[in-house]
Enzyme design. Structure first.
Site, PDB file in Angstrom:
ATOM      1  N   THR A 122      59.900 -14.954  22.366  1.00  0.00           N
ATOM      2  CA  THR A 122      59.543 -15.596  21.079  1.00  0.00           C
ATOM      3  C   THR A 122      58.435 -16.731  21.390  1.00  0.00           C
ATOM      4  O   THR A 122      59.078 -17.531  22.233  1.00  0.00           O
ATOM      5  CB  THR A 122      60.848 -16.138  20.232  1.00  0.00           C
ATOM      6  OG1 THR A 122      61.601 -14.743  20.129  1.00  0.00           O
ATOM      7  CG2 THR A 122      60.304 -16.767  19.098  1.00  0.00           C
ATOM      8  N   GLY A 123      57.546 -16.904  20.638  1.00  0.00           N
ATOM      9  CA  GLY A 123      56.607 -18.132  20.676  1.00  0.00           C
ATOM     10  C   GLY A 123      55.499 -18.071  21.928  1.00  0.00           C
ATOM     11  O   GLY A 123      54.879 -19.067  22.297  1.00  0.00           O
ATOM     12  N   CYS A 124      55.431 -16.836  22.346  1.00  0.00           N
ATOM     13  CA  CYS A 124      54.315 -16.674  23.364  1.00  0.00           C
ATOM     14  C   CYS A 124      52.958 -16.582  22.564  1.00  0.00           C
ATOM     15  O   CYS A 124      52.921 -15.814  21.665  1.00  0.00           O
ATOM     16  CB  CYS A 124      54.420 -15.337  23.995  1.00  0.00           C
ATOM     17  SG  CYS A 124      55.305 -15.699  25.792  1.00  0.00           S
ATOM     18  N   ILE A 125      52.023 -17.247  23.002  1.00  0.00           N
ATOM     19  CA  ILE A 125      50.847 -17.493  22.390  1.00  0.00           C
ATOM     20  C   ILE A 125      49.668 -16.965  23.193  1.00  0.00           C
ATOM     21  O   ILE A 125      49.751 -17.135  24.624  1.00  0.00           O
ATOM     22  CB  ILE A 125      50.256 -18.381  21.546  1.00  0.00           C
ATOM     23  CG1 ILE A 125      50.756 -19.504  22.428  1.00  0.00           C
ATOM     24  CG2 ILE A 125      51.026 -18.537  20.332  1.00  0.00           C
ATOM     25  CD1 ILE A 125      50.159 -20.821  21.842  1.00  0.00           C
TER      26      ILE A 125
END
Lengths: 129, 103, 110
Positions: free
Chosen positions: C107-110
């Site tokens: 979660t929250g990988c860009i």
């Protein structure tokens, strides 16, 4: 390869996420938490507010085994690792529900509406759910 | 006319479902609080009097798994509200001829 | 896609993350690692076990920068570095290690 730059971007904006919904009856609470965790990657000035029924998201001792949903109250503990450290809870909302800071899963800053109002007024972006 | 079963699944802080139900339901009816409706059953919350003051008119029930999911303990509930599980929910529906959901 | 393991079929999404976390086992982890061309040694297991503990505690698969920071805090700066973690998991520590640990996409990988 993903590398991150400690210096951050040049323009930092103030983003405030306002949680006003109870945790499991609708999808808003979980979606907002996911948005905050993604937004945390952008090195902006993030604050998260819990007010109205949103304070119920932080209630201790949630056990979702009986309803077959993920207990995401545990995930609030990871906010600090994600660099989200400004967490405000409106005192009036806690009082109306017979709750106090000791009933919550993480340490928060409890603020009266009049003080929260000042912080809210200083934001560049406010996202409410 | 047999008593109705009324279902409330919205928080009393957000919606008027409980208020409307208490205004319109016939005394002798049963009221089951589920999902976010269970917040109405908390003894310490501001609106606790709404239910506590009507204990003689209605039989109040609350769905246990929804209470546990929200981190509320049975001890925190208004005295006199019965906690039921999913099987008890089904029994209540079977015992009443009409079930009304206050969506 | 899916993993064939012990005569059973373990369902996974199109990127190879298993869809039912409860079906994970160390043996399955070794199998997933093989499909990623990774041979599991003690250092790999240390990261995979760290991720599983993190998920157990917070119900979330952490983004890579969060994983790095959290490992730094508990296992020290030598292991809490991107370089060390990318040596173990060349296609991304969070992505590959999470997959092997049986967790969802971070979660929250860009």
């Amino acid at each position: 390869m993903e590398e991150y730059d400690e210096s951050g971007p040049e323009v930092v904006k103030r983003f405030m996420y306002v949680n006003r919904r109870a945790p499991y009856g609708t999808i808003y609470a979980l979606e907002c938490l996911e948005v905050v965790l993604v937004a945390a990657a952008f090195d902006q000035d993030i604050s998260v507010v819990f007010m109205d029924d949103g304070v119920y998201q932080l209630k201790k001792n949630q056990d979702t085994t009986g309803i077959g949903m993920k207990n995401f109250s545990k995930t609030f503990g990871a906010l600090e690792d994600y660099g989200v450290e400004k967490i405000y809870v409106e005192k009036e909302s806690l009082d109306a529900r017979g709750l106090s800071a000791g009933d919550l899963v993480i340490p928060v800053e409890v603020l009266a509406a009049v003080d929260l109002s000042e912080i809210m007024a200083r934001q560049d972006v406010v996202i409410s759910s | 006319m047999s008593p109705m079963l009324h279902l409330i699944n919205k928080s009393p802080f957000e919606r008027t479902a409980l208020d409307s139900c208490l205004r319109l339901a016939k005394p002798g009816s049963s009221i089951l609080l589920i999902e976010d409706g269970v917040y109405a059953a908390l003894g310490k919350a501001a609106h606790a009097g709404k239910i506590a003051g009507r204990m003689e008119d209605f039989s109040f029930y609350v769905l246990g798994p929804d209470v546990a999911a929200r981190g509320l303990s049975d001890a925190a509930l208004i005295e006199g509200i019965a906690v039921v599980d999913y099987a008890g929910f089904v029994d209540l529906v079977a015992e009443h001829h009409v079930t009304q959901s206050w969506l | 896609m899916a993993y064939e393991y012990n005569g059973a079929t373990i369902e996974a999404d199109e990127e190879g993350y298993i869809t039912d976390i409860s079906l994970w086992s160390p043996a399955l982890a070794t199998l997933i690692a093989e499909s990623e061309n990774i041979e599991m040694d003690d250092d790999h297991w240390e990261v995979v076990n760290f991720l599983r503990n993190y998920y157990e505690e917070y119900q979330i698969a952490p983004a890579v920068r969060v994983l790095t920071k959290a490992i730094k805090k508990t296992l020290g700066p030598d292991k809490g570095s991107s370089l060390y973690l990318y040596q173990l998991f060349p296609h991304g520590p969070a992505k590959q290690a999470c997959k092997i640990a049986g967790l969802p996409n971070p979660t929250g990988c860009i």
